[in-house]
Design a protein around this motif. Structure first.
Motif, PDB file in Angstrom:
ATOM      1  N   GLN A  31       3.164   2.467 -11.243  1.00 40.56           N
ATOM      2  CA  GLN A  31       4.604   2.031 -11.440  1.00 40.56           C
ATOM      3  C   GLN A  31       4.626   0.617 -12.306  1.00 40.56           C
ATOM      4  O   GLN A  31       5.589   0.580 -12.727  1.00 40.56           O
ATOM      5  N   MET A  32       3.737  -0.004 -11.880  1.00 39.52           N
ATOM      6  CA  MET A  32       3.743  -1.591 -12.579  1.00 39.52           C
ATOM      7  C   MET A  32       3.769  -1.540 -14.108  1.00 39.52           C
ATOM      8  O   MET A  32       4.449  -2.035 -14.798  1.00 39.52           O
ATOM      9  N   THR A  33       3.019  -0.494 -14.565  1.00 36.42           N
ATOM     10  CA  THR A  33       2.653  -0.569 -15.881  1.00 36.42           C
ATOM     11  C   THR A  33       3.358   0.835 -16.674  1.00 36.42           C
ATOM     12  O   THR A  33       3.086   0.905 -17.825  1.00 36.42           O
ATOM     13  N   GLU A  34       4.051   1.470 -15.787  1.00 35.56           N
ATOM     14  CA  GLU A  34       4.695   2.916 -16.460  1.00 35.56           C
ATOM     15  C   GLU A  34       5.239   2.645 -17.719  1.00 35.56           C
ATOM     16  O   GLU A  34       5.460   3.399 -18.812  1.00 35.56           O
ATOM     17  N   GLY A  62       1.773  -7.184  -5.118  1.00 39.92           N
ATOM     18  CA  GLY A  62       2.236  -7.998  -6.347  1.00 39.92           C
ATOM     19  C   GLY A  62       3.121  -7.448  -7.040  1.00 39.92           C
ATOM     20  O   GLY A  62       3.801  -6.501  -7.000  1.00 39.92           O
ATOM     21  N   ILE A  63       4.020  -8.502  -7.849  1.00 42.10           N
ATOM     22  CA  ILE A  63       5.010  -7.929  -8.754  1.00 42.10           C
ATOM     23  C   ILE A  63       4.648  -8.623 -10.080  1.00 42.10           C
ATOM     24  O   ILE A  63       4.128  -9.445 -10.274  1.00 42.10           O
ATOM     25  N   TYR A  64       5.468  -7.968 -11.100  1.00 42.13           N
ATOM     26  CA  TYR A  64       5.170  -8.390 -12.661  1.00 42.13           C
ATOM     27  C   TYR A  64       6.641  -8.633 -13.282  1.00 42.13           C
ATOM     28  O   TYR A  64       7.482  -7.539 -13.040  1.00 42.13           O
ATOM     29  N   SER A 123       0.010 -16.999 -11.531  1.00 40.95           N
ATOM     30  CA  SER A 123      -0.186 -16.673 -10.161  1.00 40.95           C
ATOM     31  C   SER A 123      -1.637 -15.863  -9.932  1.00 40.95           C
ATOM     32  O   SER A 123      -2.371 -16.102  -8.880  1.00 40.95           O
ATOM     33  N   LYS A 124      -2.028 -15.134 -10.778  1.00 40.15           N
ATOM     34  CA  LYS A 124      -3.411 -14.366 -10.891  1.00 40.15           C
ATOM     35  C   LYS A 124      -4.496 -15.552 -10.959  1.00 40.15           C
ATOM     36  O   LYS A 124      -5.654 -15.457 -10.473  1.00 40.15           O
ATOM     37  N   ALA A 125      -4.414 -16.538 -11.649  1.00 40.12           N
ATOM     38  CA  ALA A 125      -5.366 -17.556 -11.980  1.00 40.12           C
ATOM     39  C   ALA A 125      -5.366 -18.335 -10.635  1.00 40.12           C
ATOM     40  O   ALA A 125      -6.634 -18.419 -10.180  1.00 40.12           O
ATOM     41  N   THR A 170       0.600  -1.723   4.718  1.00 39.44           N
ATOM     42  CA  THR A 170       1.776  -2.513   5.049  1.00 39.44           C
ATOM     43  C   THR A 170       2.421  -2.559   3.622  1.00 39.44           C
ATOM     44  O   THR A 170       1.840  -2.513   2.357  1.00 39.44           O
ATOM     45  N   ASP A 171       3.775  -2.801   3.781  1.00 42.53           N
ATOM     46  CA  ASP A 171       4.559  -2.826   2.431  1.00 42.53           C
ATOM     47  C   ASP A 171       6.000  -3.215   2.660  1.00 42.53           C
ATOM     48  O   ASP A 171       6.350  -3.133   3.805  1.00 42.53           O
ATOM     49  N   VAL A 172       6.652  -3.605   1.839  1.00 39.75           N
ATOM     50  CA  VAL A 172       8.038  -3.753   1.901  1.00 39.75           C
ATOM     51  C   VAL A 172       8.792  -2.494   1.832  1.00 39.75           C
ATOM     52  O   VAL A 172      10.083  -2.347   2.378  1.00 39.75           O
ATOM     53  N   ALA A 212       0.822  -1.268  -0.104  1.00 37.90           N
ATOM     54  CA  ALA A 212      -0.260  -0.075  -0.052  1.00 37.90           C
ATOM     55  C   ALA A 212       0.872   1.292  -0.061  1.00 37.90           C
ATOM     56  O   ALA A 212       0.401   2.230   0.319  1.00 37.90           O
ATOM     57  N   SER A 213       1.983   1.210  -0.295  1.00 42.62           N
ATOM     58  CA  SER A 213       3.046   2.308  -0.254  1.00 42.62           C
ATOM     59  C   SER A 213       2.736   3.448  -1.506  1.00 42.62           C
ATOM     60  O   SER A 213       2.930   4.277  -1.666  1.00 42.62           O
ATOM     61  N   ARG A 214       2.152   2.448  -2.709  1.00 44.28           N
ATOM     62  CA  ARG A 214       1.756   3.353  -3.928  1.00 44.28           C
ATOM     63  C   ARG A 214       0.884   2.689  -4.745  1.00 44.28           C
ATOM     64  O   ARG A 214       0.509   1.729  -4.234  1.00 44.28           O
ATOM     65  N   GLY A 215       0.428   3.209  -5.873  1.00 47.02           N
ATOM     66  CA  GLY A 215      -0.323   2.351  -6.984  1.00 47.02           C
ATOM     67  C   GLY A 215      -1.694   2.207  -6.550  1.00 47.02           C
ATOM     68  O   GLY A 215      -2.137   2.889  -5.865  1.00 47.02           O
ATOM     69  N   LEU A 216      -2.188   0.878  -6.673  1.00 45.06           N
ATOM     70  CA  LEU A 216      -3.493   0.493  -6.641  1.00 45.06           C
ATOM     71  C   LEU A 216      -3.700   0.291  -4.968  1.00 45.06           C
ATOM     72  O   LEU A 216      -4.697   0.789  -4.418  1.00 45.06           O
ATOM     73  N   GLY A 217      -2.650  -0.021  -4.237  1.00 47.00           N
ATOM     74  CA  GLY A 217      -2.776  -0.380  -2.662  1.00 47.00           C
ATOM     75  C   GLY A 217      -3.018   1.046  -2.019  1.00 47.00           C
ATOM     76  O   GLY A 217      -3.819   1.300  -1.466  1.00 47.00           O
ATOM     77  N   LYS A 218      -2.406   1.858  -2.408  1.00 49.69           N
ATOM     78  CA  LYS A 218      -2.408   3.170  -1.890  1.00 49.69           C
ATOM     79  C   LYS A 218      -3.667   3.772  -2.185  1.00 49.69           C
ATOM     80  O   LYS A 218      -4.497   4.645  -1.219  1.00 49.69           O
TER      81      LYS A 218
END
Ligand code: NAD
Length: 249
Positions: free
Chosen positions: A189-192, A90-92, A156-158, A36-38, A14-20
């Protein structure tokens, strides 16, 4: 019906992106939020406090069981209960299936799928004691349709969608709703890197009926709905929020 006043939420990644965006959206609906976040998540915590809601930031890696247990213990010490869990971290990594690295497969599955299981298990134990809870797993349209160069991510998403259904089946009797959200392409940031590519933007315009990608705020309504009383009889569902993309596949 959508009021979350007095509810306590945990959001991962939740530090950024969709979680934030989801954390702030839940707070706007009235919830206190454990962010929470790393990474350091102070910015999200500050924005939630400005809304008059309580918030703490906890650093943790969702793929490590000891981190997850410690996060839940600290959250309960501070708030006594957890009503809502949003498994968002999540990561990609892109790679052709024939050359994808084993360590990337392991890492993607560990964070995107095992991480959601570990957090659901730890928080689920508390929700079973409380006899109520709402778990929202962030999957993806990639969990429903295959995207090229994304073998581990798709798998992973399935997996997240079936994890969601399994927990819904097991925990319905405890009054715990477990649902997934399947976002299409959102600007984070995941899709930038993708969103810098003219070809990618052309593809979105041609294939997504809304002719654009989503903004993180546009995922909040789905999250608030699934966290609120409005969805009390909805469980095991995977809600697609993608501007109509996979409706046309
Ligand atoms: P992002 O990269 O901007 O944010 C992901 C967050 O997760 C980061 O804050 C990161 O630090 C955190 N994170 C990564 N590994 C972690 C770990 N091991 N433990 C705890 N936190 C960790 O990405 P985003 O676009 O905001 O994605 C959020 C979720 O939405 C992911 O699960 C992603 O797969 C999913 N999703 C995103 C899109 C999109 O288009 N952006 C589409 C479909 C699904």
């Amino acid at each position: 019906m959508f009021d979350l006043s007095g509810k306590v939420a945990v959001v991962t990644g939740a530090s950024r992106g969709l979680g934030k965006a989801i954390s702030i959206g839940l707070a706007e609906a009235g919830a206190d939020v454990i962010v929470t976040d790393v990474l350091n998540a102070n910015e999200t915590v500050e924005e939630i406090r400005k809304l008059g809601r309580k918030s703490i930031g906890l650093k943790m890696d969702v793929s490590k069981k000891e981190d997850v247990s410690s996060m839940v213990n600290q959250a309960l010490k501070k708030f006594d209960r957890i009503d809502i869990l949003v498994n968002n971290a999540g990561i990609y990594r892109a790679a052709p299936a024939e050359t994808a690295k084993e360590e990337d497969w392991d890492k993607i599955l560990a964070i995107n799928l095992k991480g959601q299981f570990l957090c659901s298990q730890e928080v689920g134990k508390q929700m079973i004691k409380q006899k109520s809870g709402k778990i929202i797993n962030i999957a993806s349209v990639a969990g429903k349709s295959a995207f090229a160069q994304s073998v581990a991510y798709n798998a992973s998403k399935a997996g997240v969608i079936l994890l969601t259904k399994t927990l819904a089946v097991e925990w319905g009797k405890h009054n715990i709703n477990v649902n997934a959200i399947c976002p299409g392409v959102f600007s984070t940031q995941m899709t930038e890197d993708f969103l810098k590519s003219e070809d990618f933007l052309r593809m979105i315009k041609a294939r997504v009926p809304m002719e654009r990608c989503g903004e993180p705020r546009e995922l909040v309504g789905a999250a608030v709905y699934l966290a609120s009383k409005a969805s009390d009889y909805v469980t095991g569902h995977a809600l697609v929020v993608d501007g109509g993309w996979i409706a046309g596949l």
